[in-house]
Design a protein around this motif. Structure first.
Motif, PDB file in Angstrom:
ATOM      1  N   MET A 133       0.836  -1.197   0.000  1.00  0.00           N
ATOM      2  CA  MET A 133       0.000   0.000   0.000  1.00  0.00           C
ATOM      3  C   MET A 133       0.874   1.251   0.000  1.00  0.00           C
ATOM      4  O   MET A 133       2.012   1.231   0.485  1.00  0.00           O
ATOM      5  CB  MET A 133      -0.930  -0.002   1.217  1.00  0.00           C
ATOM      6  CG  MET A 133      -1.725  -1.287   1.377  1.00  0.00           C
ATOM      7  SD  MET A 133      -2.860  -1.283   2.788  1.00  0.00           S
ATOM      8  CE  MET A 133      -4.200  -0.268   2.122  1.00  0.00           C
ATOM      9  N   ALA A 134       0.339   2.325  -0.554  1.00  0.00           N
ATOM     10  CA  ALA A 134       1.084   3.581  -0.601  1.00  0.00           C
ATOM     11  C   ALA A 134       0.120   4.755  -0.530  1.00  0.00           C
ATOM     12  O   ALA A 134      -1.050   4.659  -0.899  1.00  0.00           O
ATOM     13  CB  ALA A 134       1.915   3.661  -1.878  1.00  0.00           C
ATOM     14  N   ILE A 135       0.641   5.878  -0.053  1.00  0.00           N
ATOM     15  CA  ILE A 135      -0.110   7.131  -0.020  1.00  0.00           C
ATOM     16  C   ILE A 135       0.779   8.217  -0.607  1.00  0.00           C
ATOM     17  O   ILE A 135       1.962   8.325  -0.256  1.00  0.00           O
ATOM     18  CB  ILE A 135      -0.579   7.474   1.412  1.00  0.00           C
ATOM     19  CG1 ILE A 135      -1.396   8.768   1.414  1.00  0.00           C
ATOM     20  CG2 ILE A 135       0.582   7.546   2.395  1.00  0.00           C
ATOM     21  CD1 ILE A 135      -2.089   9.055   2.749  1.00  0.00           C
ATOM     22  N   SER A 260       4.946   4.186   1.951  1.00  0.00           N
ATOM     23  CA  SER A 260       4.402   2.859   1.656  1.00  0.00           C
ATOM     24  C   SER A 260       4.506   1.942   2.867  1.00  0.00           C
ATOM     25  O   SER A 260       5.175   2.257   3.859  1.00  0.00           O
ATOM     26  CB  SER A 260       5.132   2.223   0.465  1.00  0.00           C
ATOM     27  OG  SER A 260       6.453   1.852   0.835  1.00  0.00           O
ATOM     28  N   TYR A 274      -5.368   1.602   7.528  1.00  0.00           N
ATOM     29  CA  TYR A 274      -4.513   2.252   6.527  1.00  0.00           C
ATOM     30  C   TYR A 274      -5.353   2.871   5.421  1.00  0.00           C
ATOM     31  O   TYR A 274      -5.043   3.969   4.938  1.00  0.00           O
ATOM     32  CB  TYR A 274      -3.523   1.246   5.950  1.00  0.00           C
ATOM     33  CG  TYR A 274      -2.588   0.647   6.982  1.00  0.00           C
ATOM     34  CD1 TYR A 274      -2.080   1.423   8.020  1.00  0.00           C
ATOM     35  CD2 TYR A 274      -2.217  -0.698   6.930  1.00  0.00           C
ATOM     36  CE1 TYR A 274      -1.233   0.884   8.973  1.00  0.00           C
ATOM     37  CE2 TYR A 274      -1.369  -1.249   7.868  1.00  0.00           C
ATOM     38  CZ  TYR A 274      -0.880  -0.463   8.897  1.00  0.00           C
ATOM     39  OH  TYR A 274      -0.044  -1.005   9.840  1.00  0.00           O
ATOM     40  N   PHE A 279      -4.144   5.294   2.419  1.00  0.00           N
ATOM     41  CA  PHE A 279      -3.299   4.346   1.703  1.00  0.00           C
ATOM     42  C   PHE A 279      -4.145   3.575   0.691  1.00  0.00           C
ATOM     43  O   PHE A 279      -5.293   3.207   0.969  1.00  0.00           O
ATOM     44  CB  PHE A 279      -2.655   3.358   2.672  1.00  0.00           C
ATOM     45  CG  PHE A 279      -1.485   3.903   3.446  1.00  0.00           C
ATOM     46  CD1 PHE A 279      -0.182   3.714   2.998  1.00  0.00           C
ATOM     47  CD2 PHE A 279      -1.688   4.617   4.624  1.00  0.00           C
ATOM     48  CE1 PHE A 279       0.898   4.213   3.716  1.00  0.00           C
ATOM     49  CE2 PHE A 279      -0.620   5.123   5.345  1.00  0.00           C
ATOM     50  CZ  PHE A 279       0.676   4.919   4.888  1.00  0.00           C
TER      51      PHE A 279
END
Length: 290
Positions: A133-135, A260, A274, A279
């Protein structure tokens, strides 16, 4: 069909390694962080990088250290991917298992494990579906203003929290072997580097960590959060979401716009937390634990 002898990489290959990792900077951050910091020479890396492909055409690498981490080009044809994994597995079998885990992009890790499990014996655990996952935007929830970077004065309460997190996540204590001296040094290194975040409640002998997280790997533009933990007695209080929001904001302000992490798919509570922060899933990791 293209074939390439496997070789141990060195500093002459540094630019090619970083170019390959840049194809998927979130998934490749562990290798990028090491090579960007110290180069590709084994003596400085504390391990080896095995390369697949000739100079200027590096299409696969595998980090051989405390973990075994394969990275394959996103444009690599399936037949060549199979050849690279065959070569990595053959090298790993000859060397014998020295790592504590295989970790990285799921297709590469699971393909490598398919080739190794017959000779390396049963794994203690295989986690084949870990959302990566990433933001890339500011968090969607307000940050916890009590979350801050840890300091050396926090180590006496932080180290036990880190040990508890590791034991809960991996299944055994990191103190096995040398009583935890090596693990404590790693925690200290992260604190010194400003990559450890905590929320601590109480005073004096009653101080305790209720939330913590670390930036386990950092590379140009990207940071990976690891070791997220909420004290069991404080779970259900809504601490994780604002805590993570604080970590994201601080990390982005420090020059890492993409933050991430990866999480076990069965930890649905963490996945939801998250997602609430902002995310989004960008891939799938897998981990094989020994």
């Amino acid at each position: 069909m293209f074939r390439s002898p496997l070789r141990v990489l060195d500093d002459a290959d540094r630019a090619d390694v970083l170019a390959l990792c840049a194809q998927d900077p979130v998934a490749s951050i562990f290798v990028t962080s090491r090579v960007a910091a110290v180069g590709a020479a084994p003596a400085r890396l504390g391990g080896q990088l095995w390369g697949w492909g000739g100079p200027g055409r590096l299409t696969g690498i595998c980090w051989d250290g405390a973990n075994l981490v394969p990275v394959l080009s996103t444009s690599m044809p399936p037949a060549e991917q199979a050849q690279a994994l065959d070569a990595f597995a053959a090298r790993a079998r000859r060397a014998g298992r020295r790592c504590s885990s295989l970790v990285g992009s799921a297709p590469a890790v699971l393909g490598l494990w398919d080739r190794l499990q017959g000779s390396w014996g049963p794994a203690r655990d295989v986690r084949p579906d870990q959302p990566l996952m990433a933001i890339r935007t500011p968090p969607l929830v307000a940050p916890d203003t009590e979350v801050r970077r840890a300091t050396a004065e926090d180590l006496d309460v932080l180290v036990p929290a880190c040990i508890a997190m590791f034991t809960e996540e991996v299944g055994y204590s990191p103190t096995v072997g040398d009583g935890g001296a090596t693990y404590r040094r790693r925690v200290e290194e992260l604190v010194t580097a400003g990559r450890s975040y905590v929320r601590i409640e109480g005073t004096g002998s009653s101080r305790e960590v209720v939330f913590k997280a670390e930036l386990g790997a950092v590379a140009p533009g990207v940071a990976q959060v690891q070791g997220v933990w909420v004290h069991p007695e404080h779970r259900g209080r809504g601490i994780a979401e604002p805590g993570m929001a604080a970590v994201v904001l601080s990390t982005q302000a420090a020059g890492y716009p993409v933050v991430s992490l990866y999480v076990n798919d069965y930890n649905t509570r963490a996945v939801r937390a998250y997602e609430a922060v902002g995310f989004e899933r960008v891939g799938t990791f897998a981990t094989v634990l020994f």
